[in-house]
Scaffold this motif. Structure first.
Motif, PDB file in Angstrom:
ATOM      1  N   ALA A 194       0.815  -1.216   0.000  1.00  0.00           N
ATOM      2  CA  ALA A 194       0.000   0.000   0.000  1.00  0.00           C
ATOM      3  C   ALA A 194       0.848   1.267   0.000  1.00  0.00           C
ATOM      4  O   ALA A 194       0.518   2.247  -0.673  1.00  0.00           O
ATOM      5  CB  ALA A 194      -0.941  -0.012   1.204  1.00  0.00           C
ATOM      6  N   LYS A 195       1.939   1.254   0.743  1.00  0.00           N
ATOM      7  CA  LYS A 195       2.789   2.446   0.805  1.00  0.00           C
ATOM      8  C   LYS A 195       3.412   2.753  -0.553  1.00  0.00           C
ATOM      9  O   LYS A 195       3.502   3.918  -0.956  1.00  0.00           O
ATOM     10  CB  LYS A 195       3.880   2.270   1.865  1.00  0.00           C
ATOM     11  CG  LYS A 195       3.366   2.341   3.294  1.00  0.00           C
ATOM     12  CD  LYS A 195       4.508   2.248   4.296  1.00  0.00           C
ATOM     13  CE  LYS A 195       3.992   2.371   5.733  1.00  0.00           C
ATOM     14  NZ  LYS A 195       5.093   2.241   6.728  1.00  0.00           N
ATOM     15  N   LEU A 196       3.852   1.720  -1.251  1.00  0.00           N
ATOM     16  CA  LEU A 196       4.433   1.917  -2.581  1.00  0.00           C
ATOM     17  C   LEU A 196       3.370   2.412  -3.554  1.00  0.00           C
ATOM     18  O   LEU A 196       3.613   3.329  -4.348  1.00  0.00           O
ATOM     19  CB  LEU A 196       5.050   0.610  -3.087  1.00  0.00           C
ATOM     20  CG  LEU A 196       5.562   0.633  -4.533  1.00  0.00           C
ATOM     21  CD1 LEU A 196       6.675   1.663  -4.708  1.00  0.00           C
ATOM     22  CD2 LEU A 196       6.042  -0.764  -4.955  1.00  0.00           C
ATOM     23  N   ALA A 197       2.180   1.822  -3.501  1.00  0.00           N
ATOM     24  CA  ALA A 197       1.095   2.229  -4.404  1.00  0.00           C
ATOM     25  C   ALA A 197       0.741   3.699  -4.189  1.00  0.00           C
ATOM     26  O   ALA A 197       0.537   4.446  -5.156  1.00  0.00           O
ATOM     27  CB  ALA A 197      -0.126   1.345  -4.186  1.00  0.00           C
ATOM     28  N   GLN A 198       0.677   4.119  -2.936  1.00  0.00           N
ATOM     29  CA  GLN A 198       0.369   5.521  -2.649  1.00  0.00           C
ATOM     30  C   GLN A 198       1.470   6.431  -3.168  1.00  0.00           C
ATOM     31  O   GLN A 198       1.200   7.510  -3.718  1.00  0.00           O
ATOM     32  CB  GLN A 198       0.188   5.725  -1.146  1.00  0.00           C
ATOM     33  CG  GLN A 198      -0.173   7.165  -0.783  1.00  0.00           C
ATOM     34  CD  GLN A 198      -0.521   7.333   0.679  1.00  0.00           C
ATOM     35  OE1 GLN A 198      -0.718   6.361   1.394  1.00  0.00           O
ATOM     36  NE2 GLN A 198      -0.603   8.570   1.133  1.00  0.00           N
TER      37      GLN A 198
END
Length: 272
Positions: A194-198
């Motif tokens: 999720a952090k990478l996607a954001q």
């Protein structure tokens, strides 16, 4: 925080960019036939994806690889006849674009001309750059797809989360920026942290739509048959089931069988 929605008579690729700029999340679901497309479109969905997941959901294959270009055109044309408002994105199937940019363009043109779809989606980054450029140069809108790319399942060997390691995460970011520079109108990120996607969504001006990519992206996509609970063997963490149609449909079928066997159906009111 709620965001005022702009009402779109027809959703276009430009609409999606506006939604991102305005902070409005984008809703996207799959459909493969006229009836489902009509229901999904009437509900107000922004984007219908005619996914190569039809290979699994509609034909029962283990992977997305067997579905053909002709079959994708059949599904897409059925969907297009059922919609009035939403944007229709059609997957280019495995083998129709990876090896030859000219073949990629021919495949995309066939989908656009024969199905009436509004745009195409294909999996990959730098390695398919020339195919994307050729399709875009023909005036065909392209949605990218990074992270877990199901057409490459035999290369990865698993459907596990992608880009957890720094090297792969850096490549994913580079590919995402490249797809935007090339002119893609949006990007799907599948099963990435999720952090990478954001981080990717914040770095791009085009919308990033996630599936198993957390809530920090610009929109979400699910397979309709999964979120309705029509399939029951598939239970990834990212899937929220909004109905349990498998159980409800099974009950309806069993009741029908009982009514027929007992001569309860048809009643006097149900015959001429």
């Amino acid at each position: 925080m709620s965001v005022a929605k702009k009402e779109y008579k027809r959703v276009t690729v430009k609409s999606l960019v506006e939604m991102k700029a305005n902070g409005e999340k984008i809703s996207m679901l799959t459909a493969y036939d006229y009836t489902m497309a009509k229901i999904v479109d009437n509900a107000g969905i922004d984007v219908i994806l005619v996914g190569d997941s039809a290979s699994n959901v509609m034909a029962g294959h283990e992977t997305t690889l067997p579905i053909t270009l002709d079959q994708m055109i059949y599904h897409a044309s059925s969907v297009v006849r059922g919609i009035d408002r939403c944007l229709v994105v059609v997957d280019l199937p495995f083998g129709s674009y990876q090896s030859d940019p000219k073949e990629a363009l021919r495949s995309a043109i066939r989908i656009m001309k024969e199905s009436g779809g509004h745009s195409i989606k294909l999996e990959g980054g730098k390695e398919i750059k020339e195919s994307i450029k050729r399709i875009l140069n023909a005036g065909i809108p392209v949605m990218g797809h990074l992270g877990l790319t199901p057409q490459s399942i035999y290369k990865f060997g698993t459907y596990t989360v992608r880009a957890k390691e720094e090297e792969e995460a850096e490549k994913l970011m580079e590919d995402a920026l490249l797809l935007e520079r090339l002119g893609c109108f949006a990007l799907v990120l599948e099963k990435v942290p999720a952090k990478l996607a954001q981080k990717v969504a914040e770095a791009l001006t085009i919308p990033v739509i996630g599936i198993g990519a957390g809530g920090g992206v610009d929109g979400q996509v699910l397979v309709t048959h999964d979120m309705l609970g029509m399939t029951h063997e598939f239970n990834p963490r990212f899937l929220r089931r909004y109905l349990d149609l498998y159980t409800e449909m099974t009950g309806a079928f069993e009741q029908y069988i009982t009514d027929v066997k007992s001569r309860d159906f048809p009643s006097n009111k149900e015959q001429y």
